[in-house]
Design a protein around this motif. Structure first.
Motif, PDB file in Angstrom:
ATOM      1  N   GLN A   6       0.827  -1.200   0.000  1.00 36.93           N
ATOM      2  CA  GLN A   6       0.000   0.000   0.000  1.00 36.93           C
ATOM      3  C   GLN A   6       0.866   1.256   0.000  1.00 36.93           C
ATOM      4  O   GLN A   6       0.550   2.223  -0.687  1.00 36.93           O
ATOM      5  N   ASP A   7       1.954   1.226   0.766  1.00 38.69           N
ATOM      6  CA  ASP A   7       2.868   2.369   0.767  1.00 38.69           C
ATOM      7  C   ASP A   7       3.479   2.573  -0.611  1.00 38.69           C
ATOM      8  O   ASP A   7       3.590   3.696  -1.102  1.00 38.69           O
ATOM      9  N   GLU A   8       3.862   1.479  -1.216  1.00 38.43           N
ATOM     10  CA  GLU A   8       4.450   1.554  -2.556  1.00 38.43           C
ATOM     11  C   GLU A   8       3.424   2.076  -3.565  1.00 38.43           C
ATOM     12  O   GLU A   8       3.729   2.927  -4.400  1.00 38.43           O
ATOM     13  N   LEU A   9       2.197   1.593  -3.443  1.00 36.38           N
ATOM     14  CA  LEU A   9       1.127   2.063  -4.328  1.00 36.38           C
ATOM     15  C   LEU A   9       0.837   3.544  -4.089  1.00 36.38           C
ATOM     16  O   LEU A   9       0.676   4.313  -5.047  1.00 36.38           O
ATOM     17  N   GLN A  10       0.799   3.969  -2.840  1.00 31.34           N
ATOM     18  CA  GLN A  10       0.557   5.378  -2.531  1.00 31.34           C
ATOM     19  C   GLN A  10       1.675   6.262  -3.069  1.00 31.34           C
ATOM     20  O   GLN A  10       1.410   7.345  -3.612  1.00 31.34           O
ATOM     21  N   SER A  14       1.068   9.047  -5.881  1.00 33.79           N
ATOM     22  CA  SER A  14       1.487  10.416  -5.581  1.00 33.79           C
ATOM     23  C   SER A  14       2.419  10.935  -6.670  1.00 33.79           C
ATOM     24  O   SER A  14       2.294  12.079  -7.123  1.00 33.79           O
ATOM     25  N   TRP A  15       3.347  10.106  -7.113  1.00 34.27           N
ATOM     26  CA  TRP A  15       4.263  10.486  -8.200  1.00 34.27           C
ATOM     27  C   TRP A  15       3.480  10.766  -9.487  1.00 34.27           C
ATOM     28  O   TRP A  15       3.760  11.720 -10.203  1.00 34.27           O
ATOM     29  N   ARG A  16       2.466   9.936  -9.763  1.00 37.89           N
ATOM     30  CA  ARG A  16       1.655  10.140 -10.963  1.00 37.89           C
ATOM     31  C   ARG A  16       0.904  11.455 -10.914  1.00 37.89           C
ATOM     32  O   ARG A  16       0.796  12.162 -11.911  1.00 37.89           O
ATOM     33  N   LYS A  17       0.385  11.822  -9.735  1.00 34.94           N
ATOM     34  CA  LYS A  17      -0.319  13.102  -9.610  1.00 34.94           C
ATOM     35  C   LYS A  17       0.631  14.272  -9.787  1.00 34.94           C
ATOM     36  O   LYS A  17       0.283  15.270 -10.409  1.00 34.94           O
ATOM     37  N   ILE A  22       3.296  17.354 -16.719  1.00 39.39           N
ATOM     38  CA  ILE A  22       4.419  17.122 -17.637  1.00 39.39           C
ATOM     39  C   ILE A  22       4.108  15.982 -18.593  1.00 39.39           C
ATOM     40  O   ILE A  22       4.371  16.072 -19.793  1.00 39.39           O
ATOM     41  N   ARG A  23       3.528  14.924 -18.066  1.00 39.00           N
ATOM     42  CA  ARG A  23       3.218  13.784 -18.938  1.00 39.00           C
ATOM     43  C   ARG A  23       2.140  14.128 -19.953  1.00 39.00           C
ATOM     44  O   ARG A  23       2.169  13.671 -21.088  1.00 39.00           O
ATOM     45  N   ARG A  24       1.197  14.965 -19.544  1.00 43.30           N
ATOM     46  CA  ARG A  24       0.084  15.286 -20.435  1.00 43.30           C
ATOM     47  C   ARG A  24       0.439  16.370 -21.445  1.00 43.30           C
ATOM     48  O   ARG A  24       0.084  16.283 -22.621  1.00 43.30           O
TER      49      ARG A  24
END
Length: 71
Positions: A6-10, A14-17, A22-24
């Protein structure tokens, strides 16, 4: 075990947000920036060629100038 995932997923979410803008929009912004830089370089080259041709035109008329003999 589940908390680690869950920590890794969070962290991943968070990195994706954080990097969504920049990605878009990164590709179009980069393309626009490169286009503007190319236009500016073309404009500078055009101005330099105009100045050089104006200087060459003035220099080419020098030999046509008639020099009066001194008395």
């Amino acid at each position: 075990m589940f908390t680690h995932r869950q920590d890794e997923l969070q962290r991943f979410l968070s990195w994706r947000k954080k990097t969504r803008f920049i990605r878009r929009h990164g590709g179009p912004l980069l393309a626009l920036t490169l286009f503007i830089i190319c236009l500016q370089l073309i404009w500078l080259a055009y101005q330099q060629s105009r100045q050089k041709s104006a200087g060459d035109a003035n220099a080419s008329h020098v030999w046509k100038t008639e020099i009066r003999p001194r008395r």
